[in-house]
Motif scaffolding. Structure first.
Motif, mmCIF file in Angstrom:
data_model
loop_
_atom_site.group_PDB
_atom_site.id
_atom_site.type_symbol
_atom_site.label_atom_id
_atom_site.label_comp_id
_atom_site.label_asym_id
_atom_site.label_seq_id
_atom_site.Cartn_x
_atom_site.Cartn_y
_atom_site.Cartn_z
ATOM 1 N N TYR A 396 0.802 -1.220 0.000
ATOM 2 C CA TYR A 396 0.000 0.000 0.000
ATOM 3 C C TYR A 396 0.842 1.281 0.000
ATOM 4 N N PHE A 397 0.305 2.311 -0.670
ATOM 5 C CA PHE A 397 0.848 3.665 -0.615
ATOM 6 C C PHE A 397 0.256 4.355 0.630
ATOM 7 N N HIS A 398 1.064 5.187 1.266
ATOM 8 C CA HIS A 398 0.578 5.978 2.389
ATOM 9 C C HIS A 398 0.864 7.453 2.148
ATOM 10 N N LYS A 410 -7.982 5.251 8.680
ATOM 11 C CA LYS A 410 -8.555 6.595 8.752
ATOM 12 C C LYS A 410 -7.861 7.394 9.842
ATOM 13 N N SER A 411 -7.469 8.615 9.499
ATOM 14 C CA SER A 411 -6.806 9.481 10.482
ATOM 15 C C SER A 411 -7.145 10.921 10.151
ATOM 16 N N ASN A 412 -7.663 11.640 11.098
ATOM 17 C CA ASN A 412 -8.008 13.039 10.865
ATOM 18 C C ASN A 412 -6.776 13.903 10.683
ATOM 19 N N ALA A 413 -5.634 13.416 11.165
ATOM 20 C CA ALA A 413 -4.419 14.217 11.095
ATOM 21 C C ALA A 413 -3.776 14.173 9.718
ATOM 22 N N ASP A 414 -4.099 13.158 8.925
ATOM 23 C CA ASP A 414 -3.436 12.981 7.639
ATOM 24 C C ASP A 414 -4.384 13.308 6.497
ATOM 25 N N LYS A 415 -3.826 13.942 5.477
ATOM 26 C CA LYS A 415 -4.591 14.092 4.250
ATOM 27 C C LYS A 415 -4.787 12.720 3.624
ATOM 28 N N PRO A 416 -5.901 12.513 2.957
ATOM 29 C CA PRO A 416 -6.092 11.216 2.309
ATOM 30 C C PRO A 416 -5.389 11.115 0.955
ATOM 31 N N TYR A 417 -4.612 12.136 0.613
ATOM 32 C CA TYR A 417 -3.957 12.135 -0.696
ATOM 33 C C TYR A 417 -2.668 12.946 -0.637
ATOM 34 N N ARG A 418 -1.849 12.761 -1.659
ATOM 35 C CA ARG A 418 -0.717 13.643 -1.940
ATOM 36 C C ARG A 418 -0.953 14.233 -3.331
ATOM 37 N N GLU A 419 -0.390 15.412 -3.589
ATOM 38 C CA GLU A 419 -0.681 16.062 -4.858
ATOM 39 C C GLU A 419 0.554 16.723 -5.441
ATOM 40 N N TYR A 420 0.482 17.004 -6.727
ATOM 41 C CA TYR A 420 1.528 17.722 -7.444
ATOM 42 C C TYR A 420 0.899 18.390 -8.652
ATOM 43 N N VAL A 421 1.613 19.335 -9.234
ATOM 44 C CA VAL A 421 1.158 20.013 -10.444
ATOM 45 C C VAL A 421 1.938 19.454 -11.624
ATOM 46 N N SER A 617 -4.556 7.811 -0.662
ATOM 47 C CA SER A 617 -4.148 6.734 0.241
ATOM 48 C C SER A 617 -5.108 6.763 1.419
ATOM 49 N N ALA A 618 -6.241 6.122 1.234
ATOM 50 C CA ALA A 618 -7.289 6.146 2.247
ATOM 51 C C ALA A 618 -7.961 4.784 2.291
ATOM 52 N N PRO A 619 -8.643 4.474 3.377
ATOM 53 C CA PRO A 619 -9.289 3.156 3.466
ATOM 54 C C PRO A 619 -10.243 2.869 2.317
ATOM 55 N N ASP A 620 -10.945 3.905 1.824
ATOM 56 C CA ASP A 620 -11.884 3.690 0.731
ATOM 57 C C ASP A 620 -11.254 3.928 -0.641
ATOM 58 N N ARG A 621 -10.033 4.423 -0.669
ATOM 59 C CA ARG A 621 -9.297 4.651 -1.924
ATOM 60 C C ARG A 621 -7.839 4.244 -1.716
ATOM 61 N N PRO A 622 -7.597 2.960 -1.561
ATOM 62 C CA PRO A 622 -6.250 2.500 -1.198
ATOM 63 C C PRO A 622 -5.360 2.253 -2.428
#
Length: 631
Positions: A396-398, A410-421, A617-622
């Motif tokens: 898995y990706f985190h 699930k963690s409220n402290a972490d974004k469920p994704y990483r992003e770039y342009v 990287s989320a439980p519903d989008r792993p």
């Protein structure tokens, strides 16, 4: 598709010829030559004559099998002074070698379509399958002292013409070895990756083969760095306007058919193969930069009906055609623990295969797959491929940039994704700049094993890395990735690269401590090396359908299935797994405008725009890798 690694090997790559007689009587060989030489023009069913060279062992004392190769690259103009290294093992058994130019190439009659279309329902149609059939018929009737058994082999395009005989083999064709044959030029191999155009390769190869009937023509760049040249050329529509001028038929066909339509489906000859019709030794390279996909597809299609178990595959740690080089003891700076894998393949697998089926001596292979497993650097055999013991395992990706066997929680402290342009005006290069032309030579052959640290810290490349492994991780079989990702645009690409990260002390320095490295030597080390194991791209417009492209919904996460082909590799204890994700891979893959247009081949400069890409990287989008892990 060109066997560029072998252009110096007379038999396997041929040589451009300007002047050859239409037909000659057998000539007395030169004193040092082990062959008699004869050139003939073989007639086929529509009256076309194909330029063909016959090389018979000078010391032959009995009838011999024929080994036949059909090529677009030119035939020998004289017998070689000595046996080429890649034929030494075969020559020990004895063969009559025959090399033929395809129709429309060099002195062969007809028109070269650069096509693999076959219509076996039309008795008047001619193609590579019928030309091979007719040529074999002529050879067994007209070549003196042949024993009636014919084999075919060849790499790349020569592998394609070999493989296409499976659709309608001549009865005298007793065995073939297709090696790095393409099978579907829209889905994978040379020209596309699931519809994403391999821009630099498609342009340069089409020019190579269709600019001049009598030559292999290398494209002339006025800019030293071809990355810069392709970027300055702008949208794909400019290539015909500025450079090709509608004179390259295959390029014109490519841009006229952006989607998986009937044109490409007819080119995909593999769609007609559903049985093992001739014993076939498929050969694939794990780092084949041109045709890594075709041999595995041929294996799978032929396996649909293979009651006699005559469908085999060999795969090794090779660039395109490296198995026909003298040694094959390394690729780039990556060594194989003293193994001369190319020689070992020819000596222990290829020669015994033809010896059994064409000479009737020895034993048939007792396995379906034989691989040189990288990482462990050892040959393995498997009764079936993929190995039944391999267990599908998720990695898995985190969102903190790590990889692990543990699914994201699930963690409220972490974004469920990483992003770039991703900006098409500043694309990620597919190899270090300056980028040499595809042909001739240069760094093209080994770019798939290049250290990926050259893009590691670009802001438009996401990196995920595991902790050091506490045990060897063996993966044998097909790999894939499953991304959950979104784009702010309406079209997009995602590239996934699986990488083996070597420890920082993987290799002892090759220089004396007090002297330090010589200029350039410091980079020739595996310390910290990021070795690509599998790399692939998916294009968003084709996620729903290859035939009918669809726009993406901006900022809506969707699943991207990214096949990563077949591999046999050990991530050794102390190594780490890494994944890089990016949205440009230039110019090996054309730039996606990131705005949906009906055809990217007609996109204008104003259509290209930056987009924000998110990988979840989320439980519903792993987002994860799917690895076939061996016990």
């Amino acid at each position: 598709m060109r066997n560029a690694a072998l252009v110096v090997v007379l038999f396997l790559a041929g040589a451009p010829l300007a002047h050859l007689a239409a037909a000659q009587e057998p000539q007395t060989p030169a004193a040092a030559s082990p062959f008699q030489f004869q050139e003939v023009m073989i007639p086929v069913r529509d009256g076309v004559h194909l330029q063909t060279v016959i090389l018979t062992p000078a010391n032959a004392t009995k009838p011999l099998p024929i080994l036949f190769r059909r090529t677009p690259y030119g035939v020998p103009e004289k017998p070689p002074a000595q046996v080429p290294p890649n034929l030494k093992e075969l020559m020990q058994d004895g063969y009559i070698f025959v090399v033929q130019n395809l129709r429309g190439r060099f002195k062969s009659d007809g028109y070269f379509k650069l096509s693999s279309q076959v219509d076996l329902t039309d008795p008047k149609a001619t193609n590579e399958t019928t030309d091979a059939y007719d040529s074999i018929e002529w050879l067994i009737k007209n070549v003196p002292n042949n024993n009636g058994n014919v084999g075919m082999f060849g790499v790349s395009y020569d592998g394609l013409t070999t493989a296409m005989t499976l659709l309608h083999p001549h009865p005298a064709l007793k065995a073939i070895s297709e090696q790095a044959s393409p099978v579907d030029q829209w889905m994978n191999d040379d020209m596309h990756r699931y519809g994403a155009l391999r821009e630099s390769y498609a342009v340069e190869y089409a020019v190579l083969e269709q600019a001049d009937k009598n030559e292999n023509t290398n494209f002339k760049f006025e800019t030293y760095d071809t990355f810069e040249w392709y970027l300055n050329a702008g949208p794909l529509a400019n290539l015909n306007k500025k450079y090709l001028h509608d004179k390259i038929p295959f390029w014109n066909d490519t841009v006229a058919h952006p989607d998986y339509d009937d044109f490409w489906k007819k080119e995909a000859w593999i769609r007609q193969l559903h049985a093992s019709t001739v014993p076939n030794l498929n050969v694939a390279g794990f780092w084949d930069q041109e045709d890594p996909w075709g041999p595995w597809e041929i294996l799978r299609h032929a396996a649909e009906h293979d009651p006699d178990h005559t469908n085999f595959i060999v795969a090794g740690p090779w660039f395109h055609g490296e198995w026909q080089t003298p040694k094959g003891d390394s690729i780039g700076i990556v060594p194989f623990a003293g193994h001369e894998t190319a020689r070992e393949f020819r000596e222990n697998i290829e020669a015994p295969f033809f010896r059994y089926y064409l000479h009737g001596v020895g034993e048939r292979p007792a396995w379906q797959a034989s691989t040189f497993q990288t990482g462990s650097n050892a040959w393995h055999t498997y009764s079936a491929w993929p190995p039944k013991e391999a267990k599908p395992t998720k990695f898995y990706f985190h969102s903190d940039g790590t990889l692990s066997f543990t699914a994201p929680e699930k963690s409220n402290a972490d974004k469920p994704y990483r992003e770039y342009v991703s900006d098409p005006a500043n694309p990620v290069p597919y190899r270090g700049r300056p980028v040499s032309p595809t042909y001739p030579a240069g760094d093209w052959r080994t770019w798939e094993v290049a250290d990926q640290r050259f893009v590691d810290h670009r802001p438009d490349v996401l990196t995920y890395v595991s902790a050091p492994l506490d045990h060897d991780l063996v993966i044998s079989g097909p790999l894939s990735a499953e991304l959950f990702a979104s784009t702010s645009g309406t079209d997009s690409d995602f590239v996934v690269k699986l990488i083996d990260v070597f420890p920082q002390d993987a290799q002892k320095p090759a220089w004396k401590p007090d002297d330090g490295p010589a200029p350039g030597q410091f980079a020739q080390s595996l310390d910290g090396y990021e070795l690509p194991i599998a790399m692939e791209v998916r294009r968003g417009r084709y996620l729903q359908s290859f035939e009918q492209p669809h726009a993406l919904v901006p900022n809506q996460p969707v699943r991207w299935d990214v096949p990563l082909r077949d591999h046999d590799h050990v991530f050794l204890k102390g190594h780490r797994l890494m994944v890089q994700v990016q949205s440009t891979w230039f110019p090996i893959i054309d730039r996606n405008p990131q705005k949906f247009v009906p055809s990217i081949y007609k996109a204008q400069e104003s259509d290209f725009r930056p987009a924000t890409q998110r990988v979840y990287s989320a439980p519903d989008r792993p987002s994860r890798l799917l690895l076939p892990v061996m016990p």
